[in-house]
Enzyme design. Sequence first.
Site, short mmCIF file in Angstrom:
data_model
loop_
_atom_site.label_atom_id
_atom_site.label_comp_id
_atom_site.label_asym_id
_atom_site.label_seq_id
_atom_site.Cartn_x
_atom_site.Cartn_y
_atom_site.Cartn_z
N LYS A 1 13.73 -18.10 45.94
CA LYS A 1 13.61 -16.78 46.23
C LYS A 1 13.08 -17.45 48.15
O LYS A 1 12.68 -18.05 48.60
CB LYS A 1 11.41 -16.34 46.10
N LYS B 1 8.69 -18.54 53.57
CA LYS B 1 8.62 -19.31 54.56
C LYS B 1 8.80 -20.69 55.03
O LYS B 1 8.94 -21.38 55.70
CB LYS B 1 7.24 -19.04 55.65
N LYS C 1 3.72 -26.89 43.32
CA LYS C 1 3.38 -27.80 44.04
C LYS C 1 3.95 -29.15 43.18
O LYS C 1 3.60 -30.09 44.20
CB LYS C 1 2.60 -27.38 44.68
P1 ATP Z 1 6.27 -17.32 50.80
O1 ATP Z 1 6.80 -17.54 50.10
O2 ATP Z 1 6.58 -17.14 51.85
O3 ATP Z 1 4.88 -17.99 51.10
P2 ATP Z 1 3.86 -16.28 49.26
O4 ATP Z 1 4.41 -15.16 48.51
O5 ATP Z 1 3.49 -17.47 48.96
O6 ATP Z 1 5.54 -15.76 50.87
P3 ATP Z 1 2.86 -13.85 51.04
O7 ATP Z 1 2.72 -14.22 52.32
O8 ATP Z 1 1.30 -13.97 51.03
O9 ATP Z 1 2.49 -15.13 50.30
O10 ATP Z 1 3.34 -13.14 50.30
C1 ATP Z 1 2.55 -11.80 50.49
C2 ATP Z 1 2.98 -10.64 50.17
O11 ATP Z 1 4.67 -10.89 49.38
C3 ATP Z 1 3.24 -11.06 48.07
O12 ATP Z 1 3.15 -9.59 47.55
C4 ATP Z 1 4.56 -11.69 47.92
O13 ATP Z 1 4.82 -11.20 46.66
C5 ATP Z 1 5.63 -11.34 48.37
N1 ATP Z 1 6.74 -12.02 48.80
C6 ATP Z 1 6.77 -12.48 49.05
N2 ATP Z 1 8.12 -13.11 49.00
C7 ATP Z 1 8.42 -12.18 48.86
C8 ATP Z 1 10.45 -12.16 48.63
N3 ATP Z 1 10.71 -13.29 48.46
N4 ATP Z 1 10.87 -10.73 47.44
C9 ATP Z 1 9.65 -10.44 47.63
N5 ATP Z 1 8.55 -10.55 47.95
C10 ATP Z 1 8.14 -11.19 48.02
#
Ligand code: ATP
Length: 331
Positions: free
Chosen positions: A193, A196, A111
């Site tokens: 990856k 959201k 970030k």
């Molecule tokens: P985002 O990048 O979408 O904001 P995040 O990892 O910041 O996702 P969470 O929504 O809390 O936040 O993620 C919940 C779980 O989903 C975590 O265990 C994370 O590692 C997993 N996760 C998030 N994105 C992916 C992905 N693209 N592939 C596999 N696992 C994921």
Amino acid sequence: MKRMLSGIKPTGQLHLGNYIGALRHFVEYQDEYEMFAFIANLHCITVPQDPKELQQNLRDCVALYLACGLDPDRANIFLQTDVRAHAQLGYIMCCHTYMGELNRMTQFKDKMAHGEKNLSGGLYTYPSLMAADILLYDPDYVPVGEDQKQHVELTRDLAIRMNNRYGELFHVPEPLVAKVGARIMSLSDPSKKMSKSDETNKGCIYLLDDLKAARKKVMSAVTDNCAKVHFDPENQPGISNLMQILSSLSDERPMADIEAEFEGRGYGDFKRSVADAVCAKLEDIQNRYNEVLSSGAIDRALEKGAQRASVLADEKLAKVQKAIGMEIITK
Ligand code: ATP
Ligand code: LTN
């Protein structure tokens, strides 16, 4: 029975990456382990949130936990702020984390590197809060996607540091990262990856996406011109990503099996099969989501989960505060 804990931070709608990388494992493991699955609402506010939207996302997240098959009679499902000990141990963990450690966390570094302005102190220190989330419950395993592994490793370091300093306080947990599906990539840019924060909205399939829209996203996924369904994430990242999605949604079907089925066939055929698997899963989840919303199950699940979680968390917090010497009247 061994214990497992994980959380999701619903800063937006949950997507297929969250399901494949995390949520489906919570469901798989709920019989074999004592499962704690919480909604990390304190983590949500590390970035600015619209209050109405946040509330909706939190409710949807619990509804999706239930719709995906987490059962409140088998798993403890709760909201982070319903167990006050998270914030309190979070502060204590923060005081035992070095700034150098926080500076090395890739999520924050990314970030910063993107030049995002006005990042909050909460975002910087959130790995310490995450450590508290975990250590309050002495879990054996923490199932997460690849991106969270570094945070669980920091949690281990902090647990060992505090155990050495104050005597045995915490069980040292292990991250559990699946071999397939731990990093589902964006459909429109397989070098990133699925997330959201995808601005184009083409690369991310939300669990509540309209089925037609979801199908369209799969059918327009970026591939390559190798004309071969072959698992090779380095040279064929788009196709390999779709293969991971298909395999994860069909009982971990081996990649060789998928390669054999599509040998000599075009990418169109292959994408249609992936889209069918994705839409079947979404339809199933969405039907149950609608039932859950009208059933009152959300409130019941959260109340029950918070009660059980509070017992363990309060006990652990009291033990830690006593060991540190923070209490005057010791019980
Ligand atoms: P985002 O990048 O979408 O904001 P995040 O990892 O910041 O996702 P969470 O929504 O809390 O936040 O993620 C919940 C779980 O989903 C975590 O265990 C994370 O590692 C997993 N996760 C998030 N994105 C992916 C992905 N693209 N592939 C596999 N696992 C994921
Ligand atoms: N940081 C995680 C969400 C999260 C979590 C946790 C996961 C907060 N506390 C404890 C596992 C265990 C994320 O951003 N995905």
